[in-house]
Design a protein around this motif. Structure first.
Motif, short mmCIF file in Angstrom:
data_model
loop_
_atom_site.label_atom_id
_atom_site.label_comp_id
_atom_site.label_asym_id
_atom_site.label_seq_id
_atom_site.Cartn_x
_atom_site.Cartn_y
_atom_site.Cartn_z
N ILE A 129 14.96 11.18 -7.60
CA ILE A 129 14.90 9.83 -7.03
C ILE A 129 14.70 9.92 -5.52
O ILE A 129 15.34 10.72 -4.84
N ALA A 130 13.78 9.11 -5.02
CA ALA A 130 13.46 9.17 -3.59
C ALA A 130 13.06 7.80 -3.07
O ALA A 130 12.67 6.92 -3.84
N LEU A 131 13.17 7.65 -1.76
CA LEU A 131 12.73 6.45 -1.05
C LEU A 131 11.45 6.75 -0.30
O LEU A 131 11.28 7.84 0.24
N ARG A 132 10.56 5.77 -0.25
CA ARG A 132 9.38 5.86 0.61
C ARG A 132 9.43 4.71 1.61
O ARG A 132 9.86 3.61 1.26
N GLY A 154 17.35 -0.56 -0.82
CA GLY A 154 17.12 0.84 -1.16
C GLY A 154 18.28 1.50 -1.88
O GLY A 154 18.11 2.13 -2.93
N ASN A 155 19.49 1.38 -1.35
CA ASN A 155 20.64 2.03 -1.97
C ASN A 155 20.95 1.46 -3.34
O ASN A 155 21.20 2.20 -4.30
N HIS A 213 10.50 0.74 7.31
CA HIS A 213 11.47 0.16 6.40
C HIS A 213 11.39 0.81 5.02
O HIS A 213 10.28 1.13 4.57
N PRO A 214 12.51 0.99 4.33
CA PRO A 214 12.44 1.44 2.94
C PRO A 214 11.61 0.47 2.12
O PRO A 214 11.85 -0.75 2.17
N ARG A 215 10.64 0.97 1.37
CA ARG A 215 9.72 0.06 0.69
C ARG A 215 9.50 0.41 -0.78
O ARG A 215 9.16 -0.45 -1.58
N VAL A 216 9.71 1.66 -1.16
CA VAL A 216 9.47 2.08 -2.54
C VAL A 216 10.61 2.98 -3.00
O VAL A 216 11.04 3.87 -2.26
N VAL A 217 11.12 2.73 -4.20
CA VAL A 217 12.02 3.66 -4.87
C VAL A 217 11.27 4.27 -6.03
O VAL A 217 10.59 3.55 -6.78
N MET A 218 11.38 5.57 -6.18
CA MET A 218 10.67 6.28 -7.24
C MET A 218 11.60 7.26 -7.93
O MET A 218 12.54 7.78 -7.33
N GLU A 274 0.83 -1.21 0.00
CA GLU A 274 0.00 0.00 0.00
C GLU A 274 0.86 1.26 0.00
O GLU A 274 0.41 2.34 -0.40
N THR A 275 2.13 1.14 0.42
CA THR A 275 3.07 2.26 0.34
C THR A 275 3.26 2.68 -1.11
O THR A 275 3.35 3.88 -1.43
N LEU A 276 3.31 1.71 -2.01
CA LEU A 276 3.44 2.01 -3.44
C LEU A 276 2.18 2.70 -3.97
O LEU A 276 2.27 3.65 -4.76
N ILE A 277 1.04 2.25 -3.52
CA ILE A 277 -0.23 2.89 -3.92
C ILE A 277 -0.25 4.35 -3.49
O ILE A 277 -0.58 5.24 -4.28
N GLU A 278 0.10 4.60 -2.25
CA GLU A 278 0.09 5.98 -1.73
C GLU A 278 1.03 6.88 -2.53
O GLU A 278 0.69 8.02 -2.86
N ALA A 279 2.22 6.38 -2.84
CA ALA A 279 3.17 7.18 -3.61
C ALA A 279 2.63 7.47 -5.01
O ALA A 279 2.74 8.61 -5.51
#
Length: 281
Positions: free
Chosen positions: A262-265, A247-248, A271-276, A99-104
């Motif tokens: 580029i950012a992390l969510r 993440g890195n 926990h790091p869960r999404v890279v965008m 759901e973190t990806l959905i929110e982003a």
């Protein structure tokens, strides 16, 4: 005849004997499933006598769960972002972390998007449900998974705006998109044996470990990043779910692909869960 409360207690005891976390919650879900009633109505039924057919369905479900089969597979459904999705052994069980990806994604404007490795369709169909003016292309290499995604699209009333097609990542994809999302396989082969049996035994391996894995779990990200620029519209976004230790490395792949901003969510556990990252104009 046994009453619901006693039958439920039997199920909880069996799941605890199998050393499963969440035994009480799982048993309640499985009893509601055996009764064919909504979970929030179970308490009202606990003083009722349980018919033999209900007892048999419940015992079968408890035995399956005690063998570590995921609850979502047993009942055939999983709640995700406020909606119910059909789940089978052919698809990854949608998880709250996604759901973190959905929110982003919903923070950005988009009218046409691509979901790579759609599985049950949980990501693509949630985005369509949340954005009634959007069109989505959802691809997967597994025809069995695509069949589940198509069923979910119909059940959620999104079928007219969802193109569900077989594709090995971008191989059958055409056009450009305002948004590309993916929850690709990212478990490194050495990690597989350490996963819970619920995941390792019952979920499709191709949804867990990428092809040609070198032990890092990064193979799918390398492929996606290498090809995404050809499918992103100007200022379009690429967003991927990651394992919490990746993440890195995935951000470096985004940089090498020429993406900007580029950012992390982070997920609800921190926990790091999404890279965008955003495509250049």
């Amino acid at each position: 005849m046994i009453r619901g409360a006693a039958l439920l207690a039997e199920g909880v005891a069996a799941l605890r004997a199998a050393q499963l976390d969440g035994a009480a919650t799982d048993a309640r879900i499985l009893l509601a499933h055996a009764l064919g009633i909504p979970r929030d109505r179970l308490t009202l039924a606990l003083q009722d006598d349980m018919p033999a057919k209900v007892q048999a369905r419940f015992h079968k479900a408890i035995a399956a769960r005690a063998a570590h089969q995921p609850v979502a597979q047993i009942v055939g459904r999983r709640a995700f972002y406020g909606r119910e999705f059909i789940v089978t052994p052919d698809v990854l069980d949608p998880r709250p972390d996604t759901e973190t990806l959905i929110e982003a994604a919903l923070e950005q404007p988009f009218t046409r998007f691509l979901d790579l490795g759609t599985g049950s369709g949980a990501i693509a169909l949630t985005l369509l449900a949340e954005r009634p003016d959007a069109q989505g292309v959802a691809v997967d290499l597994s025809q069995a998974a695509l069949d589940v995604a198509a069923r979910n699209a119909k059940a959620l009333g999104c079928a007219a705006r969802a193109t569900v097609q077989c594709s090995d990542w971008f191989s059958a994809v055409q056009g450009r998109f305002d948004l590309i999302v993916s929850n690709p396989p990212y478990i490194g082969t050495p990690e597989l044996e350490g996963l819970a049996p619920d995941v390792r035994v019952y979920e499709p391996r191709m949804a867990l470990v990428p092809d040609h894995d070198d032990g890092t779990g990064l193979a799918a990200y390398r492929l996606i990043c290498a090809q995404a620029a050809a499918y992103l519209a100007p200022n379009g976004w690429l967003m991927v779910e990651i394992g919490h230790k990746q993440g890195n490395a995935v951000q470096e792949l985004f940089r090498a692909a020429g993406l900007a901003d580029i950012a992390l969510r982070y997920d609800l556990s921190g926990h790091p869960r999404v890279v965008m990252g955003r495509a250049a104009v």
